[in-house]
Design a protein around this motif. Structure first.
Motif, PDB file in Angstrom:
ATOM      1  N   PHE A 168     -13.489   9.910   9.454  1.00  0.00           N
ATOM      2  CA  PHE A 168     -13.379  11.357   9.653  1.00  0.00           C
ATOM      3  C   PHE A 168     -14.752  12.021   9.673  1.00  0.00           C
ATOM      4  O   PHE A 168     -14.958  12.983  10.404  1.00  0.00           O
ATOM      5  N   ARG A 169     -15.672  11.489   8.874  1.00  0.00           N
ATOM      6  CA  ARG A 169     -17.032  12.049   8.888  1.00  0.00           C
ATOM      7  C   ARG A 169     -17.675  11.843  10.267  1.00  0.00           C
ATOM      8  O   ARG A 169     -18.421  12.679  10.746  1.00  0.00           O
TER       9      ARG A 169
ATOM     10  N   VAL B  31       1.186   4.402   1.239  1.00  0.00           N
ATOM     11  CA  VAL B  31       0.533   5.132   2.334  1.00  0.00           C
ATOM     12  C   VAL B  31       0.440   6.631   2.041  1.00  0.00           C
ATOM     13  O   VAL B  31      -0.595   7.252   2.296  1.00  0.00           O
TER      14      VAL B  31
ATOM     15  N   PHE C 146     -11.218   5.530   6.062  1.00  0.00           N
ATOM     16  CA  PHE C 146     -10.774   6.798   6.661  1.00  0.00           C
ATOM     17  C   PHE C 146     -11.806   7.906   6.438  1.00  0.00           C
ATOM     18  O   PHE C 146     -12.070   8.698   7.347  1.00  0.00           O
ATOM     19  N   ILE C 147     -12.372   7.934   5.248  1.00  0.00           N
ATOM     20  CA  ILE C 147     -13.381   8.977   4.966  1.00  0.00           C
ATOM     21  C   ILE C 147     -14.559   8.843   5.938  1.00  0.00           C
ATOM     22  O   ILE C 147     -15.003   9.814   6.546  1.00  0.00           O
TER      23      ILE C 147
ATOM     24  N   ALA D  35      -5.345  15.154   9.498  1.00  0.00           N
ATOM     25  CA  ALA D  35      -6.015  13.972   8.940  1.00  0.00           C
ATOM     26  C   ALA D  35      -5.012  13.120   8.169  1.00  0.00           C
ATOM     27  O   ALA D  35      -4.999  11.883   8.289  1.00  0.00           O
ATOM     28  N   ALA D  36      -4.167  13.785   7.393  1.00  0.00           N
ATOM     29  CA  ALA D  36      -3.156  13.052   6.614  1.00  0.00           C
ATOM     30  C   ALA D  36      -2.217  12.285   7.534  1.00  0.00           C
ATOM     31  O   ALA D  36      -1.850  11.139   7.248  1.00  0.00           O
TER      32      ALA D  36
ATOM     33  N   ARG E 249     -10.246  14.050  -0.915  1.00  0.00           N
ATOM     34  CA  ARG E 249     -11.686  13.755  -0.831  1.00  0.00           C
ATOM     35  C   ARG E 249     -12.353  14.541   0.297  1.00  0.00           C
ATOM     36  O   ARG E 249     -13.461  15.057   0.135  1.00  0.00           O
ATOM     37  N   LEU E 250     -11.681  14.615   1.434  1.00  0.00           N
ATOM     38  CA  LEU E 250     -12.246  15.375   2.557  1.00  0.00           C
ATOM     39  C   LEU E 250     -12.386  16.850   2.191  1.00  0.00           C
ATOM     40  O   LEU E 250     -13.389  17.487   2.518  1.00  0.00           O
TER      41      LEU E 250
ATOM     42  N   VAL F 131      -3.813   9.170   8.763  1.00  0.00           N
ATOM     43  CA  VAL F 131      -3.805   8.133   7.707  1.00  0.00           C
ATOM     44  C   VAL F 131      -2.423   7.473   7.668  1.00  0.00           C
ATOM     45  O   VAL F 131      -2.323   6.237   7.645  1.00  0.00           O
TER      46      VAL F 131
ATOM     47  N   LEU G 194       0.848  -1.201   0.000  1.00  0.00           N
ATOM     48  CA  LEU G 194       0.000   0.000   0.000  1.00  0.00           C
ATOM     49  C   LEU G 194       0.881   1.249   0.000  1.00  0.00           C
ATOM     50  O   LEU G 194       1.802   1.357   0.816  1.00  0.00           O
TER      51      LEU G 194
ATOM     52  N   VAL H 163      -7.123  10.727   0.582  1.00  0.00           N
ATOM     53  CA  VAL H 163      -8.131  10.934   1.633  1.00  0.00           C
ATOM     54  C   VAL H 163      -8.316  12.427   1.891  1.00  0.00           C
ATOM     55  O   VAL H 163      -9.450  12.921   1.958  1.00  0.00           O
ATOM     56  N   VAL H 164      -7.198  13.146   1.990  1.00  0.00           N
ATOM     57  CA  VAL H 164      -7.270  14.588   2.245  1.00  0.00           C
ATOM     58  C   VAL H 164      -7.993  15.298   1.091  1.00  0.00           C
ATOM     59  O   VAL H 164      -8.827  16.186   1.326  1.00  0.00           O
TER      60      VAL H 164
ATOM     61  N   THR I 238      -2.253   7.284  -0.416  1.00  0.00           N
ATOM     62  CA  THR I 238      -3.559   7.094   0.245  1.00  0.00           C
ATOM     63  C   THR I 238      -3.900   8.308   1.115  1.00  0.00           C
ATOM     64  O   THR I 238      -5.040   8.801   1.080  1.00  0.00           O
ATOM     65  N   ALA I 239      -2.906   8.790   1.852  1.00  0.00           N
ATOM     66  CA  ALA I 239      -3.142   9.955   2.729  1.00  0.00           C
ATOM     67  C   ALA I 239      -3.565  11.171   1.906  1.00  0.00           C
ATOM     68  O   ALA I 239      -4.531  11.866   2.261  1.00  0.00           O
ATOM     69  N   GLN I 240      -2.870  11.392   0.803  1.00  0.00           N
ATOM     70  CA  GLN I 240      -3.213  12.551  -0.035  1.00  0.00           C
ATOM     71  C   GLN I 240      -4.594  12.389  -0.668  1.00  0.00           C
ATOM     72  O   GLN I 240      -5.357  13.359  -0.766  1.00  0.00           O
TER      73      GLN I 240
ATOM     74  N   VAL J 152      -9.416   1.062   2.162  1.00  0.00           N
ATOM     75  CA  VAL J 152      -8.703   1.836   3.200  1.00  0.00           C
ATOM     76  C   VAL J 152      -9.144   3.296   3.141  1.00  0.00           C
ATOM     77  O   VAL J 152      -9.485   3.904   4.165  1.00  0.00           O
ATOM     78  N   GLN J 153      -9.173   3.857   1.944  1.00  0.00           N
ATOM     79  CA  GLN J 153      -9.588   5.268   1.791  1.00  0.00           C
ATOM     80  C   GLN J 153     -11.007   5.479   2.305  1.00  0.00           C
ATOM     81  O   GLN J 153     -11.281   6.419   3.055  1.00  0.00           O
ATOM     82  N   GLU J 154     -11.897   4.591   1.882  1.00  0.00           N
ATOM     83  CA  GLU J 154     -13.303   4.732   2.274  1.00  0.00           C
ATOM     84  C   GLU J 154     -13.459   4.641   3.798  1.00  0.00           C
ATOM     85  O   GLU J 154     -14.260   5.366   4.402  1.00  0.00           O
TER      86      GLU J 154
ATOM     87  N   ALA K 122      -2.714   3.548   8.395  1.00  0.00           N
ATOM     88  CA  ALA K 122      -3.143   2.923   7.130  1.00  0.00           C
ATOM     89  C   ALA K 122      -2.642   1.480   6.984  1.00  0.00           C
ATOM     90  O   ALA K 122      -3.390   0.608   6.535  1.00  0.00           O
TER      91      ALA K 122
END
Lengths: 144, 185
Positions: B67-68, A29, B63-64, B30-31, A39-40, B34, A27, A36-37, A32-34, B59-61, B38
């Motif tokens: 956070f929500r 990471v 975390f989303i 948040a990052a 999307r948020l 993760v 993975l 997620v950020v 993935t972190a970027q 994994v992304q879903e 992760a």
């Protein structure tokens, strides 16, 4: 036997700890972190879109339906209660009655009602309507 | 010019501090969460049956969703444990949508070049059997087993995360172990 069980426990533990390790190592990471950020961030900027059921119109309609259905159910219950009570009274079949019973019944029916007649003293002139007064005066004129 | 003072080691912020920072609008907090969790989440999800090609998405879903819903996190367990249980829900939803069965990374194991080929093949077969066995457990048994055996959590922590009692978690674990042993023998 116990040694065998211990061996299996240890083997299971080792396997469980190894499970998914390679996949997790692959993975990315940071990516993935970027993601997620991003999307948020996009969600935070997008206007809040309330779900269908949280819209006031739907809530009002649902509340009105509940009130109507509830009131209907209560009204039906109130209406059915007296008729239900009446329904429980046993009906009397005349064919089951003896001759003396029938006679007594006929006599009671033939008698005048139990309601007291209204005395003329109970009614004053002030209780009459203008039309009734005019009629009364006219009848008095005729008699005289 | 005064001599420079030695730099004191800056302690990394706790999960709670990062959560608070994220709630205050700090996206980098948040990052950091993760980055911190992760891999453990991916390992748990892969163990619970997430197909490797979908692992990043799941994994992304997770975390989303976390956070929500972070406002509902009351610290009843560690943030990571809470995250893993959310991952379990995301995976269940993904399975329901896709109706896919578990993809076993057998080929990857065999592609590995270190160690004895026979040992590698035996290990891969054992891992495949364990994966199959996990797939046959109830969701509660599977999650309790993974949280205990893979993530090394205590029963109290597992129980708090899964909304059950430590005693019940222990029973689920023992049922899982018994059934998994049957798969491995």
């Amino acid at each position: 036997m116990k040694d065998d069980a211990t061996f299996h426990d240890a083997k299971l533990q080792e396997l469980a700890q190894r499970l998914g390790t390679r996949a997790a190592e692959r993975l990315d990471v940071e990516r993935t972190a970027q993601a997620v950020v991003t999307r948020l961030h996009a969600e935070a900027r997008a206007p809040a879109r309330p779900s269908v059921w949280s819209q006031p119109a739907w809530l009002k309609i649902a509340a009105a339906l509940v009130i109507v259905v509830g009131a209907g159910a209560v009204a039906r219950g109130v209406r059915q209660a007296p008729s239900g009570a009446a329904g429980s009274v046993e009906t009397v079949d005349l064919s089951d009655m003896s001759a003396p019973q029938l006679r007594a019944l006929l006599e009671s029916v033939g008698q005048p009602g139990t309601q007291e007649p209204v005395s003329s003293q109970d009614v004053g002139l002030e209780d009459l309507s203008p039309a009734q007064l005019r009629t009364l005066l006219a009848s008095l004129d005729i008699q005289t | 010019m005064p001599p420079a003072e030695p730099l004191a080691a800056v302690p990394s912020p706790t999960d709670a501090a990062l959560i608070t920072a994220w709630q205050g609008g700090d996206e980098q907090a948040a990052a950091e969460l993760v980055r911190r969790h992760a891999r453990a989440l991916a390992r748990f999800l892969a163990g619970a049956g997430a197909p490797e090609p979908d692992l990043d998405d799941v994994v992304q879903e997770t975390f989303i969703r976390a956070f929500r819903a972070v406002g509902t996190f009351r610290g009843q367990c560690r943030f990571r444990t809470w995250l893993l249980t959310i991952g379990g829900n995301v995976l269940k939803d993904a399975h329901r949508r896709a109706k896919r069965t578990r993809v076993v990374p057998l080929a990857d194991d065999l592609r590995s070049t270190d160690g004895d080929p026979h040992e590698r093949a035996v290990a891969a077969e054992a891992e495949r059997r364990l994966g199959d066995g996990l797939g046959r457990l109830t969701r509660m048994q599977r999650e309790v087993f993974l949280l205990r055996a893979q993530q090394g959590l205590e029963y109290d922590e597992i129980a708090a995360a899964l909304g059950t009692t430590p005693g019940a978690a222990r029973v689920h674990y023992h049922h899982a172990v018994r059934r998994l042993k049957e798969c491995l023998t």
